[in-house]
Design a protein around this motif. Structure first.
Motif, PDB file in Angstrom:
ATOM      1  N   LEU A 110      58.890 -87.007  97.641  1.00 50.54           N
ATOM      2  CA  LEU A 110      58.212 -88.020  98.465  1.00 50.54           C
ATOM      3  C   LEU A 110      59.221 -88.797  99.302  1.00 50.54           C
ATOM      4  O   LEU A 110      59.060 -88.971 100.509  1.00 50.54           O
ATOM      5  CB  LEU A 110      57.422 -88.962  97.542  1.00 50.54           C
ATOM      6  CG  LEU A 110      56.771 -90.178  98.198  1.00 50.54           C
ATOM      7  CD1 LEU A 110      55.768 -89.746  99.257  1.00 50.54           C
ATOM      8  CD2 LEU A 110      56.079 -91.054  97.150  1.00 50.54           C
ATOM      9  N   LEU A 152      50.888 -87.607  96.413  1.00 55.58           N
ATOM     10  CA  LEU A 152      51.560 -88.252  97.556  1.00 55.58           C
ATOM     11  C   LEU A 152      52.702 -87.367  98.052  1.00 55.58           C
ATOM     12  O   LEU A 152      52.886 -87.162  99.250  1.00 55.58           O
ATOM     13  CB  LEU A 152      52.111 -89.620  97.163  1.00 55.58           C
ATOM     14  CG  LEU A 152      51.086 -90.723  96.838  1.00 55.58           C
ATOM     15  CD1 LEU A 152      51.790 -91.963  96.305  1.00 55.58           C
ATOM     16  CD2 LEU A 152      50.269 -91.087  98.084  1.00 55.58           C
ATOM     17  N   ALA A 201      52.784 -85.216 101.622  1.00 52.71           N
ATOM     18  CA  ALA A 201      53.540 -86.128 102.489  1.00 52.71           C
ATOM     19  C   ALA A 201      54.020 -85.516 103.791  1.00 52.71           C
ATOM     20  O   ALA A 201      55.193 -85.608 104.128  1.00 52.71           O
ATOM     21  CB  ALA A 201      54.721 -86.715 101.723  1.00 52.71           C
ATOM     22  N   ALA A 219      46.911 -93.129  96.390  1.00 52.54           N
ATOM     23  CA  ALA A 219      46.718 -91.695  96.620  1.00 52.54           C
ATOM     24  C   ALA A 219      45.257 -91.382  96.923  1.00 52.54           C
ATOM     25  O   ALA A 219      44.955 -90.600  97.831  1.00 52.54           O
ATOM     26  CB  ALA A 219      47.208 -90.896  95.405  1.00 52.54           C
ATOM     27  N   TYR A 244      55.204 -96.034 101.918  1.00 49.84           N
ATOM     28  CA  TYR A 244      54.316 -94.994 101.377  1.00 49.84           C
ATOM     29  C   TYR A 244      53.032 -94.873 102.208  1.00 49.84           C
ATOM     30  O   TYR A 244      52.310 -93.904 102.070  1.00 49.84           O
ATOM     31  CB  TYR A 244      53.969 -95.278  99.907  1.00 49.84           C
ATOM     32  CG  TYR A 244      55.161 -95.206  98.967  1.00 49.84           C
ATOM     33  CD1 TYR A 244      56.289 -94.455  99.279  1.00 49.84           C
ATOM     34  CD2 TYR A 244      55.161 -95.867  97.748  1.00 49.84           C
ATOM     35  CE1 TYR A 244      57.377 -94.384  98.422  1.00 49.84           C
ATOM     36  CE2 TYR A 244      56.243 -95.803  96.879  1.00 49.84           C
ATOM     37  CZ  TYR A 244      57.349 -95.072  97.225  1.00 49.84           C
ATOM     38  OH  TYR A 244      58.417 -95.011  96.361  1.00 49.84           O
ATOM     39  N   VAL A 287      52.847 -91.835 104.532  1.00 47.44           N
ATOM     40  CA  VAL A 287      52.852 -90.533 103.881  1.00 47.44           C
ATOM     41  C   VAL A 287      52.261 -89.397 104.702  1.00 47.44           C
ATOM     42  O   VAL A 287      52.908 -88.393 104.924  1.00 47.44           O
ATOM     43  CB  VAL A 287      52.186 -90.629 102.485  1.00 47.44           C
ATOM     44  CG1 VAL A 287      51.530 -89.344 102.070  1.00 47.44           C
ATOM     45  CG2 VAL A 287      53.223 -91.004 101.451  1.00 47.44           C
TER      46      VAL A 287
END
Ligand code: CBY
Length: 433
Positions: free
Chosen positions: A59, A100, A104, A153, A298, A301
């Protein structure tokens, strides 16, 4: 002045009138990317990236756009193997991290790769977390850091969840945001990312949506205040290991706090200094700090990283990752070690090699007396985690754990990374969080 000349000027004027970009991000400049090499080496060359740790690493490196195709495929393979063979034993947050990491990036046709079966499985695990809270006094199976990963997520990969329920669970005064009365910056930061994603996909047309949005906005504001209240003089947010994720939370919520409340550059400078001191030797630690240093969160992503990278701005050397500093001399040191269960204390003094870690001390003590100092340990993403001592096992349903201390102060590292010193007074204490 002719009109054709006025147009660019007008454009410039209009541009300067646009409020500054809402999302305030400070990041390491390309010229200084070599500062990040120790992190990248730790992640890529580590022989110790086991099981689901690879998800953290994948990630992070994908968000940074650092991997070449071959490295990327290897990590993907590792994450997939772990997910498919261990699906039932993974915790909800581990599965969320895998989703994730695997998702990604964006394919050339601008769609993100999704894994509907994994997302469905995550939904069930998230449900089980909530059910556990109902049965066990509001305690989830894992913790709110993982519940936040779950929501993040599900939100990014179109899983189903109830916005009303999310708004209710993540009430900032909820005990799950605190360990031993202290606000957990890591947990708060992850919750801000999750709530921001939920906020972004909710349109406030229905009355309940409006109410939910209002609650979520208030939660984000309050969580951000709590994160900023944990800012240290050197700019760290919480401690060095929570700072990366706290930075991400602050990046995505700059309209919830005043610019004067956070000097991003100061935080960045302190983190860079810590990188060179070797604070991020664990792949997970390196993985959690890197995105923020590259101005990513994040929430990026499945937004802007292509699935296949060309050669990036990095020259990844095959230098070994920094390992623990070797002992200055092969001499032995003496440390005190105690197991404390409520009012009962069992102590000993053990001799270990200079440069040993907490776990070595526990092993030496166990060898000496397995009844008093026997323990069990489990591999987690941050390394070994003590699950039981003297047969007494930590349990999330009643918020018990084995706390690590030195000279009466809780440690901010686990048993596998804290290097002990001559005369340390180490302690494992039966505690509640
Ligand atoms: N990750 C998780 O589920 C962990 C979430 C987390 C908030 C995490 C810190 C933050 C992160 N970025 O991953 C977390 N710790 C939790 C939730 C917990 C609790 C675990 C039980 C539960 N309900 O899930 C608990 C019991 C409160 C806890 N952490 C205990 C400990 C101690 C472990 C001692 C032992 N028995 O082995 C310890 C060593 C604190 C102490 N003095 O006893 C501890 N945690 C530390 C130091 C840390 C940091 C690790 C830093 C490091 N260099 O090793 C931490 C990053 C982390 C992991 N804990 Co907890 C927090 C920090 O210092 N910023 C999701 C999963 C998919 O990976």
């Amino acid at each position: 002045m002719r009109q054709s000349h006025q147009l660019p000027l007008l454009g410039l004027l209009l541009f300067s009138l646009i409020p500054r970009q809402l999302c305030e991000i400070c990041e390491v400049s390309k010229n200084n990317y070599t500062d990040l090499n120790p992190l990248i080496n730790t992640m890529i060359n580590s022989k110790y990236t086991k099981g689901i740790q690879a998800a953290n690493v994948l990630l992070s490196l994908r968000l940074g756009g650092i991997l070449n195709q071959c490295q990327e495929q290897q990590l993907i393979q590792q994450v997939k193997l772990t997910v498919y063979y261990k699906a039932s034993t993974l915790t909800s947050g581990q599965l969320a991290l895998a989703i994730l990491a695997l998702g990604a990036c964006k394919t050339p046709d601008e769609t993100s790769i999704r894994y509907p079966n994994l997302v469905k499985n995550l939904r069930n695990k998230f449900k089980a977390e909530i059910e556990n809270m109902g049965k066990h006094n509001g305690n989830p199976l894992t913790n709110y850091y993982q519940l936040s990963l779950d929501v993040l997520a599900l939100c990014l990969f179109r899983g189903k969840f109830s916005i009303t329920q999310v708004a209710k669970i993540f009430e900032p005064e909820n005990k799950n945001f605190y360990f031993k009365g202290q606000f957990s910056v890591d947990t708060g930061a992850m919750a801000v990312l999750a709530l921001t994603c939920v906020k972004n996909i909710t349109n406030g047309k229905k009355k309940t949506d409006m109410e939910n949005l209002n609650n979520i906005n208030n939660h984000i504001k309050s969580l951000i205040e709590k994160i900023l209240s944990q800012k240290k003089e050197n700019g760290l947010l919480g401690n060095i290991y929570s700072t990366g994720e706290a930075m991400q939370a602050l990046f995505v919520s700059s309209d919830y706090y005043n610019e004067s409340k956070w000097d991003c550059q100061q935080t960045l400078d302190t983190v860079i200094m810590e990188i060179h001191k070797g604070a991020f030797r664990i792949p997970t630690a390196a993985a959690q700090i890197l995105p923020a240093l590259m101005g990513k969160t994040y929430l990026n992503v499945n937004k802007d990283s292509p699935c296949v990278y060309g050669p990036g701005d990095f020259n990844i050397s095959t230098v070994e990752p920094i390992t623990a500093t070797p002992p200055l001399s092969p001499s032995q040191i003496q440390v005190n070690y105690s197991v404390v269960i409520i009012k009962e204390t069992h102590s000993t003094t053990v001799s270990v090699a200079n440069g040993s870690v907490f776990l070595d001390v526990m092993e030496a003590a166990q060898k000496e007396n397995a009844t008093l100092f026997g323990f069990t340990v489990e591999e987690r993403s941050w390394g070994p985690y003590i699950t039981s001592v003297q047969g007494l096992t930590a349990n999330n349903n009643n918020r018990t754990f084995w706390e690590l201390l030195n000279n009466g102060q809780p440690l901010d590292q686990g048993v596998g990374s804290y290097i002990v010193h001559e005369g340390d007074n180490l302690e494992v204490r039966w505690s509640t969080y």
